[in-house]
Design an enzyme around this catalytic site. Structure first.
Site, PDB file in Angstrom:
ATOM      1  CB  CYS A  27      15.713  53.937  58.492  1.00  0.00           C
ATOM      2  SG  CYS A  27      15.696  55.666  59.009  1.00  0.00           S
ATOM      3  CG  HIS A  71      33.942  58.294  54.358  1.00  0.00           C
ATOM      4  ND1 HIS A  71      34.352  59.009  55.458  1.00  0.00           N
ATOM      5  CD2 HIS A  71      33.365  59.170  53.513  1.00  0.00           C
ATOM      6  CE1 HIS A  71      34.051  60.282  55.276  1.00  0.00           C
ATOM      7  NE2 HIS A  71      33.442  60.418  54.107  1.00  0.00           N
ATOM      8  CD  GLU A 116      19.448  58.239  63.414  1.00  0.00           C
ATOM      9  OE1 GLU A 116      18.302  58.556  63.109  1.00  0.00           O
ATOM     10  OE2 GLU A 116      19.896  57.090  63.299  1.00  0.00           O
TER      11      GLU A 116
END
EC number: 4.-.-.-
Length: 127
Positions: A27, A71, A116
């Site tokens: 990650c 976004h 997530e």
């Protein structure tokens, strides 16, 4: 007779990219998620019309805040410059922003969860 508490929840989503700094794993690489967000308010007294809060009000406030994340690369946002944009910190950010918009003398933001993935979420809540 016991006195109860009302709870109202909405679920929505947003998509964004991030990298976790000093994470020691995959990650740390640039990647993205389609986060699901749960927003929960509580209160003990209903408005005169018989609702704790209009769902539309909660959805609109949440959409406004999520539009500042959707976004985007979360690491670039001021809140996440010193905090990793983890699900935990995303939930905290949303909680702090939403409580300013939605809390009043009859209701309070109780918790925000940032999912997530379908099987992993983090929650920030009031005490």
């Amino acid at each position: 007779m016991k006195k109860g508490t009302y709870e109202v929840k909405i679920i929505t989503d947003f998509a964004a990219a991030h990298q976790l700094r000093n994470f020691r794993g995959k990650c740390e690489n640039l990647h993205g998620h389609n986060w699901k967000v749960e927003v929960v308010l509580r209160g003990v007294e209903l408005e005169e019309c018989g609702v704790l809060v209009d769902f539309g009000e909660v959805k609109q406030a949440t959409r406004e805040i999520l539009s500042s994340l959707d976004h985007l690369y979360l690491n670039d946002l001021p809140f996440f410059k010193e905090r990793n944009p983890s699900s935990e910190n995303i939930a905290r950010y949303l909680f702090e922003q939403l409580s300013e918009k939605l809390d009043n003398e009859k209701r309070w933001l109780y918790r925000v969860s940032a999912w997530e993935s379908a099987d992993a979420c983090a929650t920030y809540m009031s005490e």
